[in-house]
Design an enzyme around this catalytic site. Structure first.
Site, PDB file in Angstrom:
ATOM      1  N   GLU A 197     -57.460  51.829 -60.539  1.00 20.71           N
ATOM      2  CA  GLU A 197     -56.279  52.872 -60.444  1.00 20.71           C
ATOM      3  C   GLU A 197     -56.272  53.855 -59.002  1.00 20.71           C
ATOM      4  OE1 GLU A 197     -56.146  54.996 -64.217  1.00 20.71           O
ATOM      5  OE2 GLU A 197     -55.063  53.142 -65.010  1.00 20.71           O
ATOM      6  N   GLN A 236     -59.626  48.950 -73.318  1.00 21.66           N
ATOM      7  CA  GLN A 236     -58.531  49.856 -73.548  1.00 21.66           C
ATOM      8  C   GLN A 236     -57.638  49.881 -74.713  1.00 21.66           C
ATOM      9  OE1 GLN A 236     -57.080  51.484 -69.751  1.00 21.66           O
ATOM     10  NE2 GLN A 236     -55.638  53.137 -70.828  1.00 21.66           N
ATOM     11  N   LYS A 249     -62.882  53.355 -69.588  1.00 20.14           N
ATOM     12  CA  LYS A 249     -62.971  53.907 -68.140  1.00 20.14           C
ATOM     13  C   LYS A 249     -64.356  54.492 -67.826  1.00 20.14           C
ATOM     14  CE  LYS A 249     -58.172  54.602 -68.079  1.00 20.14           C
ATOM     15  NZ  LYS A 249     -57.526  54.468 -66.750  1.00 20.14           N
ATOM     16  N   GLU A 359     -49.924  47.011 -63.211  1.00 21.94           N
ATOM     17  CA  GLU A 359     -48.388  46.995 -62.797  1.00 21.94           C
ATOM     18  C   GLU A 359     -48.052  46.037 -61.741  1.00 21.94           C
ATOM     19  OE1 GLU A 359     -49.772  51.177 -62.005  1.00 21.94           O
ATOM     20  OE2 GLU A 359     -47.423  51.475 -61.864  1.00 21.94           O
TER      21      GLU A 359
END
Lengths: 417, 417
Positions: A197, A236, A249, A359
């Protein structure tokens, strides 16, 4: 916009260096001959701030005997300004301090970089609208992409401070409990959907003990780092309802070795995007508190060339770090020197602006094609992922140093180390 | 079951004291004449452990110069056993150390109690089945009460270490962003649904740097405290999707002043309940790692008598702290000395066993009737909430000291302090 400020360190006087006199970012370094200590980057060098204080060129009550910036941050804003002012003097072209300071330079190529701060607590936000919309669309459909609260508060969760490591630290692919769409039951296995991320991190330099305004929050931020919130998407997906991400995480969170101060970034301040719904008073913008910083992600398969897979800008965030910090204190939550706030993934409006593989590959459905001809849905073993950041002034660049990490294969049995 | 061990401190030799020689819980205390220091409770007294080391009655490398137990915990398990053994000798009936140790006693009524540890990071779980079922039924209906992952992993989230305070600290009703079922838009207001959560906290005494087994996790737990995870239900309802509770849980988390060691609780070990579905190997029970500890909650309206509103037992948990800690490390998450793990709310099968007002008043729909004739859906200003715990041996009781907090009214304007 400010122009390049010239230094007697010649390598700092180019348009390309990440570390002109305008920047002066703070880090912690060691050499073959010295223990970790505070330093400031200038051109191709690091100036030893601990030695500066020992020699009497600066005086902060011995704050630089410590091997992190926390002690100095705790001295307060007046001293933050005083140090920056004094370093500008010492390193400026024509400085009378040059003779004493020059022996305190170490070539960056001879130095190892360490965690610049001791992270007190780590909070990660979800405050980029393009990212939240992309992820929400994948998981809940386009109609329900943004949760009802999203336009009213910067959604965040507490992360794990012990996970934060400095750029260059290898990251071991984690094991975890997960349950794929085709699994009848959960299983314990290495994550197969390990991801990055792309984020910025804000470092709290002033403690607070109750609700603070957005303006106060902005003033309490010491500086910014690049931040990669490594995420195991399959862990997750199984664990995050109802109380949020936890082990997905906690493997590692990498930060850049250099903290760029809020003062250095001042010329690059910009506004948050137009609001679709008005924020409540306590969260309203109190001035331009975002920053115009170009960001990129490169993926380097083992033994191959680096491939830039995303480009975006910090100004794509919906909420500033100041708004996030103000929200963080609303309940009376005490904030401490060394708290680290991740911005949330910074994606832009187009496909090539997306700050995560989730994404970029649309959940693995549209694998990304690399220049090598390989494809990627998520990170593969041996891949090195690197984040970079640059704020562009007139003839100069402000950089953070790379934020990089290489993925090592999962252990065969994580309980036999 | 072990019998009462007799001490030369007479008040420690009763069936009622919380602090017989069998217990020896660790805390930090100060008096009018002394700064905060480590101490051990015995009967009505506290033995000054810092002074014990200064006098040479114990020797742990100066660990007790520190005003928290973290330094000692970091010495490791062999020293944990050694200290307990030595304190047993010093305080036992007939001890030859009595003459030297007796002047180091302070009456508990003359002492102030402080945080016994510096909390490194705080994690809160959701691992009581009755609680999860009650809350799930209220929010999602009886058919979907337990999330699909609940019987497979101890669900947890990272809390805020800076929120943890010692028993006796007043708690100010928080402000927050909330949106009630009848509100058109969110508003910033004091929480009207402020609540307790009756929990036990486990304190990590040994650091780890990768996945550990349930057995290793059990051995890494130094001791246990009572824990009240104050919760603003209205803030939580608005903020918690999709990333979990944040400001709703950040106002305060109270812990008992005394850490009862795992060694002292050994006679009270018991098994977790029967499993509805088998756990994966890495989370399987590795012996009796829960504890049979009676728990209660009292509510004391300002100026009125205390009313016991709930009674339950720590043995109602579905997962042990050892299983929670093992799960916490699966991703490679580093654990540190001083990490605190909240068990999750401990409710039992019956209405009177519920560990939160949310459950006791069924979301406010069935207000609780107090003996004073007043009713409560959630906490009112001036109320004092007190948690107590007792493990019952043959002729002795192991206690933790009360875990108590009084609710002060919200500030009129939280930004004008």
């Amino acid at each position: 916009m400010t122009k390049l400020l010239r230094s007697w360190v010649e390598s700092a006087n180019t348009a390309e260096t990440q570390f002109p006199l305008n920047n002066l970012p703070y880090g912690v370094f060691s050499t073959a001959d010295s223990d970790p200590r505070c330093g400031v980057a200038i051109g191709d060098y690091i100036l030893d701030v601990q030695a500066l204080e020992a020699k009497g060129l600066i005086a902060f009550g011995g704050a630089f005997k410590a091997s992190s910036w926390n002690t100095f941050m705790a001295l307060g804003k007046a001293d933050w300004a005083k140090l920056r002012q004094r370093l500008m003097e010492i390193l400026a072209e024509g400085s009378t301090d040059r003779e004493q300071a020059e022996p305190l330079l170490t070539a960056q190529e001879d130095a190892s970089l360490h965690m610049p701060i001791t992270v007190s607590e780590y909070t990660d936000f979800y405050a980029g609208r393009h990212h939240a919309t992309n992820v929400g669309t994948m998981f809940r459909g386009a109609e329900n992409a943004l949760p009802p609260n999203w336009l009213h508060i910067p959604i965040g969760y507490n992360g794990r401070a012990s996970s934060v490591v400095v750029s260059g630290t290898d990251v071991r692919r984690p094991w975890g409990q997960l349950k794929g769409p085709n699994d009848d039951a959960p299983r314990f296995a290495p994550s197969a959907r390990f991801d990055i991320e792309l984020e910025m991190g804000a470092i709290v330099g002033t403690a607070s003990d109750g609700p603070i305004t957005v303006q106060e929050a902005d003033e309490n931020i010491f500086g910014y780092v690049l931040l990669n919130d490594w995420s195991a998407r399959d862990i997750q997906a199984w664990e995050y309802q109802p109380l949020g991400p936890f082990q997905a995480k906690a493997t590692a969170t990498s930060i850049s070795p250099w903290i760029v101060t809020a003062a250095a970034l001042a010329p690059f301040r910009c506004d948050t995007p137009a609001r679709e719904v008005e924020l409540l008073d306590h969260l309203k913008d109190a001035g331009p508190m975002l920053y115009d910083i170009d960001l990129s992600v490169t993926l380097t398969p083992e033994g191959k060339a680096a491939d830039t897979i995303a480009r975006t800008n910090y100004n794509e965030m919906y909420y500033s770090a100041a708004q996030q910090l103000a929200h963080h204190t609303t309940s009376g939550c005490a904030m401490r020197v060394g708290d680290l706030l991740g911005s949330g993934t910074i994606s832009g409006p187009k496909k090539q602006n997306r700050g995560s593989l989730l994404e970029l590959s649309w959940g693995g459905k549209q694998p990304l094609e690399l220049e090598t001809g390989e494809t990627r849905s998520f990170i593969e073993d041996g891949d090195t992922l690197t984040l970079t950041a640059a704020a562009h002034g007139e003839g100069f660049t402000i950089g953070f140093g790379d934020c990089t990490g290489k993925i090592l294969p999962a252990l065969e049995n994580p309980y036999k180390r």
